[in-house]
Design a protein around this motif. Structure first.
Motif, PDB file in Angstrom:
ATOM      1  N   GLU A 152     -10.527  -4.270   6.103  1.00 54.79           N
ATOM      2  CA  GLU A 152     -10.609  -3.400   4.624  1.00 54.79           C
ATOM      3  C   GLU A 152      -9.339  -2.791   4.051  1.00 54.79           C
ATOM      4  OE1 GLU A 152     -13.537  -0.184   5.685  1.00 54.79           O
ATOM      5  OE2 GLU A 152     -15.646  -0.996   3.747  1.00 54.79           O
ATOM      6  N   ARG A 153      -8.786  -2.530   5.257  1.00 53.40           N
ATOM      7  CA  ARG A 153      -7.268  -2.032   4.534  1.00 53.40           C
ATOM      8  C   ARG A 153      -5.878  -2.499   5.780  1.00 53.40           C
ATOM      9  NH1 ARG A 153     -10.860   2.451   6.424  1.00 53.40           N
ATOM     10  NH2 ARG A 153     -11.959   2.210   4.082  1.00 53.40           N
ATOM     11  N   VAL A 154      -5.163  -1.584   4.824  1.00 49.43           N
ATOM     12  CA  VAL A 154      -3.989  -2.448   5.695  1.00 49.43           C
ATOM     13  C   VAL A 154      -3.012  -1.147   5.778  1.00 49.43           C
ATOM     14  CG1 VAL A 154      -1.865  -3.513   6.715  1.00 49.43           C
ATOM     15  CG2 VAL A 154      -4.024  -4.728   5.607  1.00 49.43           C
ATOM     16  N   VAL A 155      -2.469  -0.352   6.942  1.00 50.46           N
ATOM     17  CA  VAL A 155      -1.645   0.819   7.064  1.00 50.46           C
ATOM     18  C   VAL A 155      -0.256   0.656   7.596  1.00 50.46           C
ATOM     19  CG1 VAL A 155      -1.602   3.333   7.493  1.00 50.46           C
ATOM     20  CG2 VAL A 155      -3.623   2.183   7.039  1.00 50.46           C
ATOM     21  N   ILE A 156       0.351   0.342   6.507  1.00 48.00           N
ATOM     22  CA  ILE A 156       2.178   0.824   7.219  1.00 48.00           C
ATOM     23  C   ILE A 156       2.354   2.417   7.910  1.00 48.00           C
ATOM     24  CG2 ILE A 156       4.645  -0.098   6.892  1.00 48.00           C
ATOM     25  CD1 ILE A 156       2.282  -2.298   6.938  1.00 48.00           C
ATOM     26  N   THR A 157       2.649   2.449   8.482  1.00 46.53           N
ATOM     27  CA  THR A 157       3.418   3.719   9.517  1.00 46.53           C
ATOM     28  C   THR A 157       5.381   4.136   9.008  1.00 46.53           C
ATOM     29  OG1 THR A 157       3.831   3.304  11.623  1.00 46.53           O
ATOM     30  CG2 THR A 157       1.730   3.372  11.065  1.00 46.53           C
ATOM     31  N   HIS A 158       5.839   2.906   8.827  1.00 45.12           N
ATOM     32  CA  HIS A 158       6.830   3.441   8.496  1.00 45.12           C
ATOM     33  C   HIS A 158       7.698   1.975   8.314  1.00 45.12           C
ATOM     34  CE1 HIS A 158       7.236   2.878  13.012  1.00 45.12           C
ATOM     35  NE2 HIS A 158       8.944   2.135  12.856  1.00 45.12           N
ATOM     36  N   MET A 159       9.064   1.601   7.473  1.00 50.63           N
ATOM     37  CA  MET A 159       9.367   0.774   7.936  1.00 50.63           C
ATOM     38  C   MET A 159      10.130  -0.364   8.208  1.00 50.63           C
ATOM     39  SD  MET A 159       7.720   0.447   4.008  1.00 50.63           S
ATOM     40  CE  MET A 159       8.773  -0.551   3.758  1.00 50.63           C
ATOM     41  N   HIS A 160       9.988  -0.378   9.206  1.00 48.95           N
ATOM     42  CA  HIS A 160      11.184  -0.902  10.233  1.00 48.95           C
ATOM     43  C   HIS A 160       9.964  -2.265  10.070  1.00 48.95           C
ATOM     44  CE1 HIS A 160      13.064   2.310  12.931  1.00 48.95           C
ATOM     45  NE2 HIS A 160      12.747   2.933  11.745  1.00 48.95           N
ATOM     46  N   ILE A 161      10.877  -3.506  10.369  1.00 47.96           N
ATOM     47  CA  ILE A 161      10.624  -4.858  10.325  1.00 47.96           C
ATOM     48  C   ILE A 161       9.298  -4.789  11.386  1.00 47.96           C
ATOM     49  CG2 ILE A 161      12.026  -5.591  11.997  1.00 47.96           C
ATOM     50  CD1 ILE A 161      11.518  -7.339   8.402  1.00 47.96           C
ATOM     51  N   ASP A 162       9.160  -4.576  12.539  1.00 50.08           N
ATOM     52  CA  ASP A 162       8.300  -5.178  13.096  1.00 50.08           C
ATOM     53  C   ASP A 162       7.042  -3.828  12.865  1.00 50.08           C
ATOM     54  OD1 ASP A 162       9.344  -2.286  13.973  1.00 50.08           O
ATOM     55  OD2 ASP A 162       8.735  -2.866  16.038  1.00 50.08           O
ATOM     56  N   HIS A 163       6.802  -3.228  12.436  1.00 54.49           N
ATOM     57  CA  HIS A 163       5.843  -2.834  11.857  1.00 54.49           C
ATOM     58  C   HIS A 163       4.744  -3.490  10.186  1.00 54.49           C
ATOM     59  CE1 HIS A 163       5.552   0.985  14.752  1.00 54.49           C
ATOM     60  NE2 HIS A 163       6.990  -0.029  15.010  1.00 54.49           N
ATOM     61  N   VAL A 164       5.847  -3.606   9.825  1.00 58.67           N
ATOM     62  CA  VAL A 164       5.833  -4.335   8.097  1.00 58.67           C
ATOM     63  C   VAL A 164       6.198  -5.352   7.671  1.00 58.67           C
ATOM     64  CG1 VAL A 164       8.190  -3.589   7.166  1.00 58.67           C
ATOM     65  CG2 VAL A 164       5.948  -3.382   5.779  1.00 58.67           C
ATOM     66  N   GLY A 165       7.246  -6.063   9.093  1.00 53.01           N
ATOM     67  CA  GLY A 165       7.424  -7.476   8.122  1.00 53.01           C
ATOM     68  C   GLY A 165       5.997  -8.357   8.020  1.00 53.01           C
ATOM     69  N   ALA A 166       4.903  -8.501   8.322  1.00 57.09           N
ATOM     70  CA  ALA A 166       3.986  -9.449   7.988  1.00 57.09           C
ATOM     71  C   ALA A 166       3.207  -8.891   7.145  1.00 57.09           C
ATOM     72  CB  ALA A 166       3.393 -10.509   9.792  1.00 57.09           C
ATOM     73  N   ALA A 167       3.012  -7.299   6.496  1.00 58.57           N
ATOM     74  CA  ALA A 167       2.154  -7.220   5.704  1.00 58.57           C
ATOM     75  C   ALA A 167       1.939  -8.168   4.920  1.00 58.57           C
ATOM     76  CB  ALA A 167       2.960  -5.752   4.670  1.00 58.57           C
ATOM     77  N   ALA A 168       2.568  -8.845   3.648  1.00 57.50           N
ATOM     78  CA  ALA A 168       1.937  -9.737   3.120  1.00 57.50           C
ATOM     79  C   ALA A 168       0.892 -10.319   3.317  1.00 57.50           C
ATOM     80  CB  ALA A 168       3.496 -10.277   2.269  1.00 57.50           C
ATOM     81  N   ASP A 169       1.544 -11.513   4.873  1.00 58.27           N
ATOM     82  CA  ASP A 169       0.670 -11.950   5.504  1.00 58.27           C
ATOM     83  C   ASP A 169      -0.871 -11.673   6.160  1.00 58.27           C
ATOM     84  OD1 ASP A 169       2.806 -14.567   5.807  1.00 58.27           O
ATOM     85  OD2 ASP A 169       3.621 -13.017   7.063  1.00 58.27           O
ATOM     86  N   ALA A 170      -0.716 -10.143   6.202  1.00 55.22           N
ATOM     87  CA  ALA A 170      -2.086  -9.678   7.035  1.00 55.22           C
ATOM     88  C   ALA A 170      -3.222  -9.283   5.309  1.00 55.22           C
ATOM     89  CB  ALA A 170      -1.679  -8.036   7.423  1.00 55.22           C
ATOM     90  N   PHE A 171      -2.526  -9.282   4.877  1.00 50.47           N
ATOM     91  CA  PHE A 171      -2.991  -8.796   3.137  1.00 50.47           C
ATOM     92  C   PHE A 171      -3.855  -9.394   2.757  1.00 50.47           C
ATOM     93  CE2 PHE A 171      -2.358  -7.944  -1.413  1.00 50.47           C
ATOM     94  CZ  PHE A 171      -2.781  -7.427  -1.698  1.00 50.47           C
ATOM     95  N   LEU A 172      -2.760 -10.444   2.517  1.00 46.21           N
ATOM     96  CA  LEU A 172      -3.912 -11.717   1.829  1.00 46.21           C
ATOM     97  C   LEU A 172      -4.684 -12.595   3.186  1.00 46.21           C
ATOM     98  CD1 LEU A 172      -0.373 -13.829   0.740  1.00 46.21           C
ATOM     99  CD2 LEU A 172      -2.417 -12.777  -0.464  1.00 46.21           C
ATOM    100  N   ALA A 173      -4.468 -12.553   4.510  1.00 48.02           N
ATOM    101  CA  ALA A 173      -5.335 -12.566   5.196  1.00 48.02           C
ATOM    102  C   ALA A 173      -7.179 -11.919   5.360  1.00 48.02           C
ATOM    103  CB  ALA A 173      -4.996 -12.961   6.956  1.00 48.02           C
ATOM    104  N   ALA A 174      -5.987 -11.021   4.330  1.00 43.88           N
ATOM    105  CA  ALA A 174      -7.987  -9.318   4.652  1.00 43.88           C
ATOM    106  C   ALA A 174      -8.334 -10.241   3.298  1.00 43.88           C
ATOM    107  CB  ALA A 174      -7.025  -7.706   4.449  1.00 43.88           C
ATOM    108  N   GLY A 175      -7.500 -10.773   2.789  1.00 38.65           N
ATOM    109  CA  GLY A 175      -8.708 -11.141   1.178  1.00 38.65           C
ATOM    110  C   GLY A 175      -8.297 -10.100   0.583  1.00 38.65           C
ATOM    111  N   MET A 176      -6.876  -9.462   0.402  1.00 37.49           N
ATOM    112  CA  MET A 176      -6.842  -8.185  -0.167  1.00 37.49           C
ATOM    113  C   MET A 176      -7.068  -7.480   0.173  1.00 37.49           C
ATOM    114  SD  MET A 176      -4.347 -10.455  -2.590  1.00 37.49           S
ATOM    115  CE  MET A 176      -4.395 -10.233  -4.342  1.00 37.49           C
ATOM    116  N   ALA A 177      -7.131  -6.348   1.436  1.00 34.46           N
ATOM    117  CA  ALA A 177      -7.576  -5.355   1.784  1.00 34.46           C
ATOM    118  C   ALA A 177      -6.632  -4.701   0.786  1.00 34.46           C
ATOM    119  CB  ALA A 177      -7.363  -5.313   3.208  1.00 34.46           C
ATOM    120  N   GLU A 178      -7.032  -3.379   0.763  1.00 35.25           N
ATOM    121  CA  GLU A 178      -5.984  -1.546   0.506  1.00 35.25           C
ATOM    122  C   GLU A 178      -4.269  -2.606   0.554  1.00 35.25           C
ATOM    123  OE1 GLU A 178      -8.527   1.473   0.261  1.00 35.25           O
ATOM    124  OE2 GLU A 178     -10.387   0.876  -0.812  1.00 35.25           O
ATOM    125  N   LEU A 179      -3.794  -1.487   0.130  1.00 27.11           N
ATOM    126  CA  LEU A 179      -2.531  -1.489   1.237  1.00 27.11           C
ATOM    127  C   LEU A 179      -1.916   0.051   0.783  1.00 27.11           C
ATOM    128  CD1 LEU A 179      -0.504  -2.577   2.750  1.00 27.11           C
ATOM    129  CD2 LEU A 179       0.582  -4.344   1.262  1.00 27.11           C
TER     130      LEU A 179
END
Length: 92
Positions: A64-91
């Motif tokens: 249902e949702r993707v939460v990014i804790t902070h902007m380090h590349i190992d935390h946020v790098g695949a946000a678009a991939d996860a968001f799309l895999a989830a069918g446009m979950a809340e981000l």
């Protein structure tokens, strides 16, 4: 790319992803009443989209949702991939 998905406690899953240079990163899935929340997304590397589609496809309820804790590349790098895999979950 996904090396392991493990239940660490009821309703909490750890996803271990390969990460060049550091070995691996962990992301976490939290089960709610209606679905899952992903905390952090790992590195945005080739194959990240397929990895997140595999993980999301193995869940027993929607992501249902993707939460990014902070902007380090190992935390946020695949946000678009996860968001799309989830069918446009809340981000967040």
């Amino acid at each position: 790319m996904v090396t392991a998905v493990a239940d660490v406690l009821p309703g909490i899953r750890r996803v271990t992803l390969e990460a060049a240079g550091v070995g691996h990163v962990h992301c976490y899935l939290l089960r709610g009443d209606r679905g899952w929340t992903l905390v952090d997304t790992g590195l945005g590397v080739p194959g990240a989209g397929a990895a997140w589609r595999e993980v999301v496809g193995g869940l027993d309820a929607p992501l249902e949702r993707v939460v990014i804790t902070h902007m380090h590349i190992d935390h946020v790098g695949a946000a678009a991939d996860a968001f799309l895999a989830a069918g446009m979950a809340e981000l967040y």
